[in-house]
Design an enzyme around this catalytic site. Structure first.
Site, short mmCIF file in Angstrom:
data_model
loop_
_atom_site.label_atom_id
_atom_site.label_comp_id
_atom_site.label_asym_id
_atom_site.label_seq_id
_atom_site.Cartn_x
_atom_site.Cartn_y
_atom_site.Cartn_z
N HIS A 87 0.82 -1.24 -0.02
CA HIS A 87 0.07 -0.07 -0.09
C HIS A 87 0.95 1.26 -0.12
CE1 HIS A 87 -3.06 -2.65 0.71
NE2 HIS A 87 -2.70 -3.06 2.04
N HIS A 146 -7.19 -4.61 -1.17
CA HIS A 146 -6.47 -5.96 -1.41
C HIS A 146 -7.13 -6.54 -2.66
CE1 HIS A 146 -6.40 -5.10 2.99
NE2 HIS A 146 -4.93 -5.50 2.73
#
Lengths: 333, 333
Positions: B57, B219
């Site tokens: 991320h 995700h």
């Protein structure tokens, strides 16, 4: 083609509109012709700096408009040079009585149009000097250029020349700073995927599932060669070797390094590449004094990266470290 | 799978190594266990802030370590929670005698492991408080969560709580600031492509050439629904409507807006999205006081974006504007 746009015809106009709305504390937008300028004009008696080029390389150039870097950026259509009248309008808007430096990436259209704009500025008694950036060591001539292409090294030209202009150097001195950056900077890139220009609608070139385009240009122009997909360290070595050869860097010298994402490559991968660059330069006894890792000079949705190395001295480092406040790069203020 | 990595097994370790090499003026890296902490430890008597989560991320969280934001970030494997012992080690390293706040995105593994780390810290007489971030309005429960997911709003929690800690607020007060951000922040995202986790080697979900995944998780978890590819303005409306409904924002209120790239989306597209957000909020009589547009909380090589809106007051704006110096966000210093 999958893009977050409304239509290929208005993507640049709408994007620049959004950009100006998001960064109204730093930039102001002119619509006809289209350019972006510093919201707070530089004080009279200082050199102004204008750059520009085809859109699709964001944050270059508009993201580097602001204190300590550019006074104006002129975005053309996607991968298309801005027109001379737009460059001229930007020149007039930001000229502060001490001349204007054009920072021009070496593409035939850009060189031609900035040249015409310089002639137009001459009619208005604005002194203009130009520096052509040709840092890409991948190929000598290419699809859109005579001579080497201008790529991610442009960021360093804009940073150091911008700092020189801000401290009050005259036009000749600011120009000399920019030229010195160009002479000491080399870049090479690799693509893992092609990019798709909105009004074209399909990828700019074909690349096999297991191939890397080595020495790719920032418009997806062909590079040196296609090679099989190798490790990040190997890709980095393929980029770094020609750069070091070009700069003839030797032990004990000092550098600034930029690892630049092409647009679609995760930061985690860029840092894996930076790690290898740092490893290699350390082995060679070459110091990295400063570094930048991120998306600075992109190619729309291309996956890949470029590595830029600049040979620096104390004077260069002082200009690199000088404060700047742009939407894409901020230091010391 | 095409990535600039050396192997799926060492991508996180090598990436964090490169990150620490590139930003040695801001961060220092601990290798066993792996965490990143501020190179200059916070002065004694101030609250320290630790966050972390699965890697992939970036720049979250390591990119927000530095003055005015996080004291340490603990990266897990790709899309995998960091272990309690790593969180505990980071906690001990940065504790400055006034307690430690954990900022935890609401995923089952993260919540569990930060909770265990808090218990371990208690043995060491370090007072820990925790704030769970669950800003994603797309779905109530999801693949990896009970309740809403924590996504891009985390950036604002880290910014404002970081500023409160830096000015010397005590643990209860810093915790209250973080909770207030969570209560007033809503996010929703859309994907134009799936992401590929290195050790999985294939895209995380299937998405047709003409489909958009609305409400996607960071995700690549399924969102609300798949819709046909529509214009950027329409996608933006699909994200903004649930956000405004969730926050119950009304005319005259003030906001901070974040348009966050998922990793592979060009800046030009993010600004087209921001333009629409600005248009819509203006029409609704809601002020955007500050904004951020860029890649902050990404999903590896996913194409798409999220929109975050936070309801703010003067106190929030003062904390947002406070100086910070991290590798991914720098303000006023």
């Amino acid at each position: 083609m999958k893009k977050l746009i409304n239509s290929p015809d208005n993507v640049v106009a709408e994007s620049v509109e959004g950009f100006a709305l998001a960064h109204g504390d730093i930039v102001t937008r002119n619509t006809e012709p289209l350019f972006v300028a510093r919201v707070q004009k530089k004080e009279h008696g200082k050199v102004a700096i204008v750059s520009g080029g085809g859109s699709g390389h964001e944050p270059l150039h508009a993201g580097f408009v602001g204190y300590g870097m550019l006074d104006a950026a002129v975005p053309g259509a996607m991968f298309t040079s801005p027109t001379p009248d737009a460059i001229q309008a930007a020149t007039e808007a930001v000229s502060a009585g001490a001349g204007v430096l054009y920072i021009v990436k070496n593409y035939t259209g850009d060189v031609l149009n900035f040249d015409t704009a310089a002639e137009l500025a001459d009619f208005d008694d604005i002194e203009v000097s130009q520096v052509i950036v040709d840092d890409d060591v991948a190929v000598e001539d290419s699809t859109f250029t005579a001579g080497r292409r201008g790529v991610a090294g442009t960021l360093l030209v804009e940073k150091l020349a911008g700092a020189a202009a801000e401290r009050g150097d005259d036009l000749a001195a600011v120009t000399a700073v920019a030229k010195k950056v160009v002479e000491n900077t080399a870049t090479m890139g690799a693509a893992l995927s092609a990019c798709t220009v909105p009004h074209v609608g399909k990828p700019s070139f074909d690349l096999g599932e297991d191939e890397v385009e080595l020495g790719v240009g920032i418009h997806g122009e062909p590079g040196r060669k296609e090679i099989p997909l190798v490790s990040a360290d190997d890709v980095t070595d393929h980029l770094l070797d020609p750069i070091l050869a070009d700069l003839k860097l030797s032990e004990g010298e000092r550098t600034i390094v930029v690892v630049n994402g092409m647009g679609a490559t995760p930061a985690s991968e860029l840092y894996v590449v930076y790690r290898r660059v740092a490893q290699r330069l350390k082995e060679a006894g070459i110091a990295i004094e400063r570094s930048l890792v991120g998306n600075f000079v992109t190619s729309l949705d291309m996956a890949g990266c470029s590595v830029t190395v600049m040979r620096v001295d104390d004077e260069d480092l002082a200009l690199f470290d000088a404060p700047c406040h742009t939407s894409a790069l901020r230091q010391g203020m």
